[in-house]
Design an enzyme around this catalytic site. Structure first.
Site, mmCIF file in Angstrom:
data_model
loop_
_atom_site.group_PDB
_atom_site.id
_atom_site.type_symbol
_atom_site.label_atom_id
_atom_site.label_comp_id
_atom_site.label_asym_id
_atom_site.label_seq_id
_atom_site.Cartn_x
_atom_site.Cartn_y
_atom_site.Cartn_z
ATOM 1 N N CYS A 70 1.409 16.174 20.247
ATOM 2 C CA CYS A 70 -0.027 16.274 20.471
ATOM 3 C C CYS A 70 -0.831 15.311 19.592
ATOM 4 C CB CYS A 70 -0.510 17.696 20.227
ATOM 5 S SG CYS A 70 0.285 18.898 21.296
ATOM 6 N N HIS A 81 0.814 -1.233 0.000
ATOM 7 C CA HIS A 81 0.000 0.000 0.000
ATOM 8 C C HIS A 81 0.841 1.275 0.000
ATOM 9 C CE1 HIS A 81 0.117 1.482 4.282
ATOM 10 N NE2 HIS A 81 0.642 0.288 4.441
HETATM 11 S S1 FES Z 1 -2.108 17.510 23.209
HETATM 12 FE FE1 FES Z 1 -0.522 18.939 23.316
HETATM 13 S S2 FES Z 1 -1.631 20.740 23.831
HETATM 14 FE FE2 FES Z 1 -3.197 19.311 23.544
#
Ligand code: FES
Lengths: 147, 399
Positions: B328, B204
């Site tokens: 994040c 893929h």
């Molecule tokens: S996960 Fe890093 S500020 Fe929200």
């Protein structure tokens, strides 16, 4: 992954910026992922008349900053102090469990800004009621109340 | 207006399946569905199709057909190579050498083996993400039983000196595995010239279907099985063959390696224009990965003072698909181990953006990203507390 409310506050964040000659400033960093939030307050007669923020962080962090500053405007310091990260997350119609810590950042930023103001006034800083009771959601419990 | 246009610049995550590949696969879902282990005619057709695919892969790698083993994908191939070599050679030693920037399928497998008593050396990389062959030479001990270094890095696109690393392994008679999942179709591969003993690939990533891959195993390599059961794949890998997938992989690798130079020229021209444009219009950027020794479609740039997830959300809003090494978005909330290994500070890793171009992209896509991205970066920088602190003019809107 984010609610419409989160996306709204992320895309149209309220209260971005700084306040000239702020009454109190809270600079906090996120130990979990390394992000940074600054909260600026204007306080008159014990009431928050203006709140602004600058945030280096994810969508949830930006939306939490925006929502938190909205929630504390017009509130007394006592009322603002009691706004928890859970209240911020609830107002945002929920955050994904791994993102709950981003709302903790907002709560801590407000607390720090209030205490910065109190210190400048020669007052005792308030103590975090139970600094480790934040709903960090690492247990994946969602938004259930933990009282 | 109808649906918003999608600008897909995440080809290192996965690719769409080429129409020729879809067409080649179709009959193996319907009329030729027989189990290749059976003896009736439709089963013989399946068996023949697998043989053809095996030959196509062998041709693409400069290998023999009987050195090609079909698996469920890159992760299985990596697991098999590492665990299989480790357990088959345990009497000889228990030391494995790999690098700090491997895919998690390699790193986590090595970490698992560490818990089982193996010792693993994770070679460092320079600021471009290159492994130094001298470091490999130094790390080898008489207990070393496997060296596994990726061909090209999935995040920063850096292409490792595989032939050189392979030659060192060969000198010491240590099996050399390479995770070539990102390399196939972008770099000419020759397992003999490059001294490769084991090689992982996944369909893929080169316009084939998901869920099918290959482990190339050089004849004579001592390796245990990973998946036990029936006698498929010459008793090396049990499980009824994913015939349609295997046929698709064979077709896809044939197409992907037919004209690597031509493909690269086209993609690289777009990539270079995009990269130059980004660096020219946006200040305070940092190019990650090697400036030249990199995959033709890969751009990895960090934008200082901002975070990657918020960048991706804005880009997605404009229909642009990209990825980031920010903590994040990582689930573990840790920044990319690859960027950190190149010495990039955590906060700059946070603001990294990976755009990986592929066959689907056009010059118009490049123009669009060049129009949107500077606005997104400016918007986020304007709300970043770091931007002001650095002394940059964060308050004024450049629009
Ligand atoms: S996960 Fe890093 S500020 Fe929200």
């Amino acid at each position: 992954m984010y609610s419409d409310k989160v996306m709204d506050h992320f895309k149209n964040p309220r209260n971005v910026g700084e306040i000239e000659n702020p009454s109190g400033v809270g600079e906090v960093g996120n130990p979990v992922c390394g992000d940074i939030m600054n909260i600026y307050l204007k306080i008159e007669n014990n009431v928050i008349t203006d709140a602004k923020f600058k945030t280096f962080g994810c969508g949830a962090a930006i939306a939490s900053s925006s929502m938190a500053t909205e929630l504390i405007r017009g509130k007394t310091l006592e009322e603002a102090w009691d706004i928890s990260n859970k209240a911020v997350a609830e107002a945002l119609e929920g955050l994904p469990p791994v993102k709950m810590h981003c709302s903790v950042l907002a709560e801590e930023g407000i607390h720090k800004a209030i205490n910065d103001y109190r210190k400048k006034q020669g007052l005792e800083p308030w103590v975090e009621k139970n600094p480790h009771s934040h709903d960090h959601e690492e247990d994946g419990e969602g938004l259930t109340c933990q009282h | 207006m109808g649906e918003k246009r999608i600008i897909y610049m995440d080809h290192s995550a996965t690719t769409y399946v080429r129409q020729e590949v879809v067409d080649a696969m179709a009959p193996y879902h319907t009329e030729n569905f027989g189990n290749p282990s059976s003896i009736y005619r439709i089963a013989r057709a399946s068996k023949k199709a697998i043989d053809t695919a095996r030959a196509q892969v062998a041709q693409a790698l400069g290998a023999d057909a009987d050195e090609i083993y079909f698996t469920s994908g890159g992760s299985e191939s990596d697991n098999w190579a590492i665990k299989g070599i480790a357990s088959a050679n345990i009497r000889k030693g228990s030391h494995i050498i790999t690098s700090q920037i491997e895919h998690h399928a390699v790193i986590h497998t090595c970490q698992y083996l560490e818990k089982e008593g193996f010792t693993v050396t994770y070679l460092p990389v320079d600021r471009y993400g290159l492994v130094d062959p001298a470091d490999l030479e130094k790390a080898i001990t008489d207990k070393t039983i496997l060296i596994s270094i990726m061909y090209a890095n999935n995040e920063i696109g850096t292409i490792e000196p595989i032939a050189e690393l392979g030659a060192i392994a060969r000198n010491h008679k240590i099996p050399f595995h390479t995770d070539a999942v990102q390399a196939v179709g972008n770099v000419p591969i020759d397992v003999n010239a490059q001294n490769i003993d084991l090689l992982s690939l996944s369909a893929h990533k080169f316009y084939g279907p998901k869920g099918v891959g290959v482990l190339y195993i050089r004849k004579g390599t001592k390796i245990d099985n990973l998946i036990h059961g029936g006698g498929q794949e010459r008793r090396r890998r049990a499980g009824t063959e994913n015939i349609a997938g295997i046929v698709g992989l064979g077709k896809a690798i044939e197409l992907a390696t037919a004209d690597i130079e031509g493909h690269n020229k086209k993609i690289q021209a777009m990539r270079d224009r995009l990269q130059k444009g980004i660096i020219a219009t946006i200040p305070s950027t940092h190019l990650n990965g090697h400036p030249e020794k990199r995959l033709p479609g890969n751009i990895n740039i960090s934008f200082e003072f901002i975070e990657g997830e918020s960048m991706l959300l804005w880009l997605d809003d404009e229909g642009i698909c990209a990825s980031t090494g920010s903590a994040c978005t990582s689930g573990s909330l840790e920044p990319s181990h690859v960027l950190l290994a190149t010495g990039l500070p955590v906060e700059i890793s946070h603001g990294s953006l990976r755009l990986t171009l592929g066959n689907i992209n056009t010059d118009a896509d490049v123009d669009f990203v060049l129009e949107v991205l500077p606005k997104v970066v400016t918007r986020l920088r304007d709300m970043s507390p770091l931007y002001k602190k650095s002394g940059k003019d964060g308050g004024c809107n450049v629009q």
